[in-house]
Design a protein around this motif. Structure first.
Motif, mmCIF file in Angstrom:
data_model
loop_
_atom_site.group_PDB
_atom_site.id
_atom_site.type_symbol
_atom_site.label_atom_id
_atom_site.label_comp_id
_atom_site.label_asym_id
_atom_site.label_seq_id
_atom_site.Cartn_x
_atom_site.Cartn_y
_atom_site.Cartn_z
ATOM 1 N N THR A 204 -10.438 6.911 0.942
ATOM 2 C CA THR A 204 -10.097 6.231 -0.108
ATOM 3 C C THR A 204 -8.506 5.936 -0.079
ATOM 4 O O THR A 204 -7.772 6.819 0.294
ATOM 5 C CB THR A 204 -10.175 6.785 -1.618
ATOM 6 N N ALA A 205 -7.850 4.897 -0.491
ATOM 7 C CA ALA A 205 -6.329 4.844 -0.538
ATOM 8 C C ALA A 205 -6.052 3.447 -1.362
ATOM 9 O O ALA A 205 -6.864 2.956 -2.195
ATOM 10 C CB ALA A 205 -6.187 4.242 0.996
ATOM 11 N N VAL A 206 -4.662 3.415 -1.294
ATOM 12 C CA VAL A 206 -3.898 2.389 -2.263
ATOM 13 C C VAL A 206 -3.361 1.443 -1.050
ATOM 14 O O VAL A 206 -2.651 2.288 -0.396
ATOM 15 C CB VAL A 206 -2.901 2.978 -3.261
ATOM 16 N N LEU A 207 -3.201 0.394 -1.029
ATOM 17 C CA LEU A 207 -2.861 -0.625 -0.148
ATOM 18 C C LEU A 207 -1.939 -1.382 -1.069
ATOM 19 O O LEU A 207 -2.288 -2.160 -2.263
ATOM 20 C CB LEU A 207 -4.057 -1.698 0.473
ATOM 21 N N THR A 208 -0.607 -1.591 -0.602
ATOM 22 C CA THR A 208 0.247 -2.324 -1.055
ATOM 23 C C THR A 208 0.525 -3.645 -0.186
ATOM 24 O O THR A 208 0.922 -3.215 0.908
ATOM 25 C CB THR A 208 1.530 -1.682 -1.471
#
Length: 221
Positions: A204-208
């Protein structure tokens, strides 16, 4: 990992979870795949026509078939993440432009779609987006399954930054992918061929995604 790093990651994960809940609570109930297809189809049609681009021209520039695009606009085809990126890039708008809107009695109104966009291994949920005098930014919460998803180059100058919040993933340009474990971060050019792959399970990750300058075409920004 230090206790300070652990605390920072826990706070970051909590923020993302709370933000996701707030976005979901502010929208209508999550639509099924048919509902999502209809909403995205309306957005693509709106963006294409406002930019004065014919269906045939968009098909040529996106690398998609004219029949495929026609079915997408009519909500008769389930849009994949790769297809949406191809359309957005050809229209010179950020990906979020085709994911931003929900149904009303008169059409589509502002607000991120609750249902996420799905690719071969990546599932992406739009959390937020904004612009300033230097460019445009959009933020996604994503999961990455243990198989490779290859992405074609996006708009010129696009930069992607991935922060892993759980598990391990391999991301980056096809020429120089990097293995990341929470809470590691990697920034790479999104206008070059790149890939995503979960390692040993789902990450799981946050992508900008950052777009320099002002979006073109029929973008609302």
């Amino acid at each position: 990992m230090s206790k300070a790093a652990d605390g920072h990651l826990d706070s970051f994960v909590l923020y993302i979870e709370l933000y996701t809940e707030r976005v979901a609570a502010s929208q209508t109930p999550s639509p099924g795949s048919d509902r999502l297809s209809s909403l995205v189809g309306l957005r693509i049609h709106e963006l294409r026509t406002s930019a004065g681009i014919s269906l045939a021209a968009l098909a040529a520039s996106s690398g998609l078939g004219k029949g495929t695009l026609s079915e997408l606009e009519r909500g008769q085809r389930n849009p994949t993440l790769d297809t949406l990126f191809s359309v957005a890039t050809a229209l010179s708008v950020p990906l979020s432009d085709v994911l931003f809107g929900r149904a009303s009695e008169t059409g589509v109104v502002d607000g991120p779609l609750v249902s996420p966009a799905r690719g071969r291994s990546v599932v992406a949920q739009l959390l937020d987006r904004w612009s300033d005098e230097k460019g445009f930014t959009e933020v996604y919460r994503i999961t990455i399954e243990a198989k490779v998803q290859q992405s074609k180059p996006h708009m010129e100058g696009v930069v992607e930054t991935l922060t892993v919040i759980g598990g391990t993933a391999e991301v980056g340009t096809e020429a120089e992918p990097v293995r990341l474990t929470a809470p590691e971060i990697h920034t790479f050019p999104g206008d070059a061929p790149h890939l995503y792959r979960g390692i040993g399970g789902v990450a799981t990750a946050v992508l900008t995604m950052y777009y320099p300058g002002r979006p073109q075409g029929g973008s609302a920004w």
